[in-house]
Design a protein around this motif. Structure first.
Motif, mmCIF file in Angstrom:
data_model
loop_
_atom_site.group_PDB
_atom_site.id
_atom_site.type_symbol
_atom_site.label_atom_id
_atom_site.label_comp_id
_atom_site.label_asym_id
_atom_site.label_seq_id
_atom_site.Cartn_x
_atom_site.Cartn_y
_atom_site.Cartn_z
ATOM 1 N N HIS A 81 71.601 20.517 30.397
ATOM 2 C CA HIS A 81 70.583 21.537 30.681
ATOM 3 C C HIS A 81 69.156 21.022 30.478
ATOM 4 C CE1 HIS A 81 74.095 24.148 30.741
ATOM 5 N NE2 HIS A 81 73.357 24.874 31.566
ATOM 6 N N TYR A 82 69.045 19.928 29.738
ATOM 7 C CA TYR A 82 67.742 19.252 29.652
ATOM 8 C C TYR A 82 67.426 18.654 31.024
ATOM 9 C CZ TYR A 82 64.418 15.543 28.536
ATOM 10 O OH TYR A 82 63.334 14.712 28.531
ATOM 11 N N ALA A 83 68.455 18.021 31.630
ATOM 12 C CA ALA A 83 68.273 17.414 32.957
ATOM 13 C C ALA A 83 67.952 18.479 34.013
ATOM 14 C CB ALA A 83 69.528 16.639 33.342
ATOM 15 N N LYS A 84 68.472 19.696 33.813
ATOM 16 C CA LYS A 84 68.224 20.789 34.777
ATOM 17 C C LYS A 84 66.901 21.501 34.521
ATOM 18 C CE LYS A 84 73.031 22.010 35.721
ATOM 19 N NZ LYS A 84 74.129 22.879 35.286
ATOM 20 N N GLY A 85 66.212 21.132 33.439
ATOM 21 C CA GLY A 85 64.911 21.744 33.162
ATOM 22 C C GLY A 85 64.986 23.039 32.375
ATOM 23 N N ASN B 33 67.304 26.529 24.577
ATOM 24 C CA ASN B 33 68.558 26.137 23.911
ATOM 25 C C ASN B 33 69.594 27.261 23.959
ATOM 26 O OD1 ASN B 33 66.614 24.206 22.985
ATOM 27 N ND2 ASN B 33 68.015 23.652 21.346
ATOM 28 N N THR B 34 69.140 28.482 23.709
ATOM 29 C CA THR B 34 70.088 29.604 23.669
ATOM 30 C C THR B 34 70.687 29.867 25.048
ATOM 31 O OG1 THR B 34 68.547 30.527 22.057
ATOM 32 C CG2 THR B 34 70.344 31.934 22.737
ATOM 33 N N ALA B 35 69.835 29.797 26.055
ATOM 34 C CA ALA B 35 70.327 30.017 27.428
ATOM 35 C C ALA B 35 71.366 28.959 27.791
ATOM 36 C CB ALA B 35 69.162 29.980 28.414
ATOM 37 N N ALA B 36 71.122 27.715 27.360
ATOM 38 C CA ALA B 36 72.049 26.628 27.696
ATOM 39 C C ALA B 36 73.377 26.778 26.961
ATOM 40 C CB ALA B 36 71.412 25.283 27.328
ATOM 41 N N LEU B 37 73.321 27.232 25.712
ATOM 42 C CA LEU B 37 74.532 27.216 24.876
ATOM 43 C C LEU B 37 75.384 28.476 24.995
ATOM 44 C CD1 LEU B 37 73.185 25.561 21.581
ATOM 45 C CD2 LEU B 37 74.607 24.515 23.340
ATOM 46 N N VAL B 38 74.757 29.640 25.128
ATOM 47 C CA VAL B 38 75.545 30.889 25.070
ATOM 48 C C VAL B 38 75.117 31.924 26.128
ATOM 49 C CG1 VAL B 38 76.367 30.802 22.662
ATOM 50 C CG2 VAL B 38 74.039 31.560 23.102
ATOM 51 N N PRO B 39 75.038 31.542 27.402
ATOM 52 C CA PRO B 39 74.561 32.515 28.399
ATOM 53 C C PRO B 39 75.468 33.740 28.527
ATOM 54 C CG PRO B 39 75.446 30.551 29.477
ATOM 55 C CD PRO B 39 75.388 30.252 28.002
ATOM 56 N N GLU C 157 61.240 29.220 33.251
ATOM 57 C CA GLU C 157 61.590 30.653 33.222
ATOM 58 C C GLU C 157 62.555 30.981 34.356
ATOM 59 O OE1 GLU C 157 57.393 32.325 31.378
ATOM 60 O OE2 GLU C 157 57.789 32.517 33.509
ATOM 61 N N LEU C 158 62.278 30.431 35.521
ATOM 62 C CA LEU C 158 63.136 30.718 36.679
ATOM 63 C C LEU C 158 64.525 30.101 36.496
ATOM 64 C CD1 LEU C 158 60.503 30.309 39.549
ATOM 65 C CD2 LEU C 158 61.592 32.449 38.795
ATOM 66 N N ALA C 159 64.559 28.894 35.914
ATOM 67 C CA ALA C 159 65.858 28.236 35.684
ATOM 68 C C ALA C 159 66.695 29.043 34.685
ATOM 69 C CB ALA C 159 65.637 26.818 35.170
ATOM 70 N N ILE C 160 66.031 29.584 33.663
ATOM 71 C CA ILE C 160 66.741 30.384 32.646
ATOM 72 C C ILE C 160 67.206 31.711 33.255
ATOM 73 C CG2 ILE C 160 66.341 31.698 30.494
ATOM 74 C CD1 ILE C 160 64.657 29.183 29.604
ATOM 75 N N LYS C 161 66.347 32.299 34.071
ATOM 76 C CA LYS C 161 66.703 33.558 34.736
ATOM 77 C C LYS C 161 67.969 33.357 35.592
ATOM 78 C CE LYS C 161 64.462 36.975 37.766
ATOM 79 N NZ LYS C 161 64.957 36.944 39.104
ATOM 80 N N GLY D 271 75.927 36.864 34.619
ATOM 81 C CA GLY D 271 76.151 38.305 34.793
ATOM 82 C C GLY D 271 74.983 39.201 34.438
ATOM 83 N N ALA D 272 73.835 38.635 34.058
ATOM 84 C CA ALA D 272 72.688 39.482 33.683
ATOM 85 C C ALA D 272 72.176 40.259 34.896
ATOM 86 C CB ALA D 272 71.567 38.623 33.103
ATOM 87 N N GLN D 273 71.897 41.539 34.658
ATOM 88 C CA GLN D 273 71.364 42.388 35.736
ATOM 89 C C GLN D 273 69.873 42.145 35.910
ATOM 90 O OE1 GLN D 273 73.275 44.684 37.504
ATOM 91 N NE2 GLN D 273 75.052 43.871 36.417
ATOM 92 N N LYS D 274 69.181 42.013 34.759
ATOM 93 C CA LYS D 274 67.725 41.906 34.789
ATOM 94 C C LYS D 274 67.258 41.004 33.647
ATOM 95 C CE LYS D 274 63.489 43.161 35.866
ATOM 96 N NZ LYS D 274 62.948 42.216 36.823
ATOM 97 N N VAL D 275 66.383 40.068 33.984
ATOM 98 C CA VAL D 275 65.804 39.209 32.941
ATOM 99 C C VAL D 275 64.297 39.461 32.924
ATOM 100 C CG1 VAL D 275 65.469 36.835 32.128
ATOM 101 C CG2 VAL D 275 67.621 37.474 33.258
ATOM 102 N N LEU D 276 63.804 40.023 31.826
ATOM 103 C CA LEU D 276 62.373 40.329 31.713
ATOM 104 C C LEU D 276 61.579 39.080 31.338
ATOM 105 C CD1 LEU D 276 62.530 43.643 29.602
ATOM 106 C CD2 LEU D 276 62.457 43.433 32.091
ATOM 107 N N GLY D 277 60.262 39.181 31.445
ATOM 108 C CA GLY D 277 59.366 38.143 30.911
ATOM 109 C C GLY D 277 59.139 36.947 31.814
#
Ligand code: PTJ
Length: 268
Positions: A25-29, A81-87, A113-117, A124-130
């Motif tokens: 996920h580091y390689a993916k940004g 880190n959190t997005a990469a480990l436990v989405p 932000e877009l990569a994490i979204k 399965g997230a419906q909406k990602v704020l921020g």
């Protein structure tokens, strides 16, 4: 980038798999280089804790789910880190506790932000704020990029879950009257010390347990949640985590042996 296939029989297979996930996920940004350093620091504390969810962490997990379930506007703040480990677990916890999910980055960029979204939506997230212009509100007391928040999310939240956090924001959010739940392997970090509820555990173990506990506690009602919160003392609980480390190290020093996760005993 050099990659390895982790042999399942490797004694540290799980730890290596987690590292590989972060590197991928580091390689993916999604993850930043500082996130890899932060993980190394976490790993060191995890060794000291015995790489398992200890009693104080279980107590804090219970209190954290009670806080999320009784909140009016709970928010789960997500970094690289959190997005990469436990989405998946982020999405599941948000679903059970009816919490909003907001991307909030220390090393902020629209690409991240877009990569994490995208990662969270795939989980399965419906909406990602921020994300991007949606983080239009500012927490003026903060100097880092974390000050930019979504006016529908962290700004108005009464309870915020902040896994792997830096100390400044925790302190500020608490000053703003919010209940802050931290997940941090380092019981001595400023985040751990400043949070309202500190889960001293690895995010990869704590998040599934939060989901599971929230599902069970939800069925028991609000009165039970309020009782749990009334009986929880974060400073006392943090002291118990430190005592676990102290006693574990004393025992290991006495025996000159390393007790592995599976309970096997290996001479050092
Ligand atoms: O994705 P960004 O831009 O928001 O940046 C995220 C990091 C983690 C780089 C940023 O928040 C940061 O610099 O954090 P710190 O100040 O290094 O703190 C991270 C804390 O998380 C440290 O106390 C580590 O011990 C702890 N930690 C690291 N890995 C884990 C962990 N705690 C729980 N589970 C882990 N897997």
């Amino acid at each position: 980038m050099a990659r390895i296939d982790v042999p399942p029989e490797h004694p540290r297979a799980e730890s290596l798999r987690i590292r590989e996930k972060l590197i991928e996920h580091y390689a993916k940004g999604v993850v930043v280089s500082a996130g890899l350093i932060a993980h190394g620091r976490g790993e060191a504390f995890d060794y000291l804790l015995g790489e398992k969810t200890n009693k104080p962490a279980l107590k804090a997990i219970k209190a954290a789910t009670a806080a999320l379930l009784t909140a009016r506007k709970p928010v789960i703040s997500v970094n690289g880190n959190t997005a990469a480990l436990v989405p998946e677990e982020i999405v599941q916890l948000a679903h059970v506790t009816e919490a909003k999910v907001e991307a909030n980055l220390f090393y902020r960029s629209l690409e991240r932000e877009l990569a994490i979204k995208e990662l969270l939506e795939d989980a399965g997230a419906q909406k990602v704020l921020g994300v991007g212009e949606e983080a239009s509100a500012k927490i003026s007391e903060l100097s880092s990029e974390r000050r930019r928040v979504d006016p529908r999310g962290i700004l108005v939240a009464d309870v915020v879950l902040v896994p792997l956090e830096d100390g400044d924001r925790t302190e500020t959010l608490v000053k703003m009257g919010k209940k802050v739940i931290a997940i941090d392997l380092n019981p001595l970090s400023r985040t751990a010390q400043q949070a309202s509820i500190t889960i001293v555990d690895n995010v990869v173990r704590a998040m599934p347990k939060l989901v599971n506990t929230a599902e069970k506690l939800k069925k028991k009602g609000m009165k039970k949640c309020k009782d749990i919160l009334l009986n929880f003392d974060n400073q006392k609980n943090l002291a118990e985590s430190l005592t676990i480390i102290k006693e574990r190290l004393s025992k290991l020093a006495e025996k000159s042996e390393y007790i592995t996760l599976q309970g096997e005993k290996n001479e050092i």
